[in-house]
Design an enzyme around this catalytic site. Sequence first.
Site, PDB file in Angstrom:
ATOM      1  N   ASP A 246       2.396   2.640   2.610  1.00 34.44           N
ATOM      2  CA  ASP A 246       2.436   3.345   3.890  1.00 34.44           C
ATOM      3  C   ASP A 246       3.784   3.131   4.575  1.00 34.44           C
ATOM      4  OD1 ASP A 246      -0.204   4.076   3.503  1.00 34.44           O
ATOM      5  OD2 ASP A 246      -1.022   2.534   4.815  1.00 34.44           O
TER       6      ASP A 246
ATOM      7  N   CYS B  83      -1.982   6.806   3.805  1.00 37.41           N
ATOM      8  CA  CYS B  83      -3.394   7.177   3.699  1.00 37.41           C
ATOM      9  C   CYS B  83      -3.906   7.754   5.015  1.00 37.41           C
ATOM     10  CB  CYS B  83      -4.214   5.953   3.295  1.00 37.41           C
ATOM     11  SG  CYS B  83      -4.249   4.664   4.567  1.00 37.41           S
TER      12      CYS B  83
ATOM     13  N   CYS C 100       0.813  -1.221   0.000  1.00 32.13           N
ATOM     14  CA  CYS C 100       0.000   0.000   0.000  1.00 32.13           C
ATOM     15  C   CYS C 100       0.845   1.269   0.000  1.00 32.13           C
ATOM     16  CB  CYS C 100      -0.954   0.005   1.195  1.00 32.13           C
ATOM     17  SG  CYS C 100      -0.121   0.112   2.786  1.00 32.13           S
TER      18      CYS C 100
ATOM     19  N   CYS D 237      -3.316  -0.952   8.377  1.00 31.75           N
ATOM     20  CA  CYS D 237      -2.766   0.317   8.864  1.00 31.75           C
ATOM     21  C   CYS D 237      -2.581   0.289  10.375  1.00 31.75           C
ATOM     22  CB  CYS D 237      -3.674   1.479   8.496  1.00 31.75           C
ATOM     23  SG  CYS D 237      -3.833   1.721   6.711  1.00 31.75           S
TER      24      CYS D 237
END
Length: 125
Positions: A35, A58, A33, A102
């Site tokens: 991150d 994000c 992703c 996350c």
Amino acid sequence: MYSPKVMTHFSNPQNVGEIPDADGVGTVGNPVCGDMMTIYLKIKDNRIEDIKFKTFGCGAAIATSSMVTVMARGKTLDEALAITRDDVAKELDGLPPQKMHCSNLAAEALTAAIEDYRKKQAAKK
């Protein structure tokens, strides 16, 4: 899609920044992703006296980073290590299933920072 608490921590994250003379630093990332999170710790008497983060990612990544710093501040190292991704998500009133990774990153960055601190302390002995 996101709870009001997630949106608050995304829009107004707490404990953002670096600690230049940090006692422990943990950086983790998810290449899928994109991150990236870094957590900085200042430790006094086996407690997290100060904690800051920098996150590239994000809104959920920023919100979970903010929340994990709020949850860990003032805790002993062992108490902070017990914070799980589910704890972070619950404290944020939930995350969409596709964003649970996350909260995992935030908990992992905290663990990495504590491990870094402990490794540095062991090297001093």
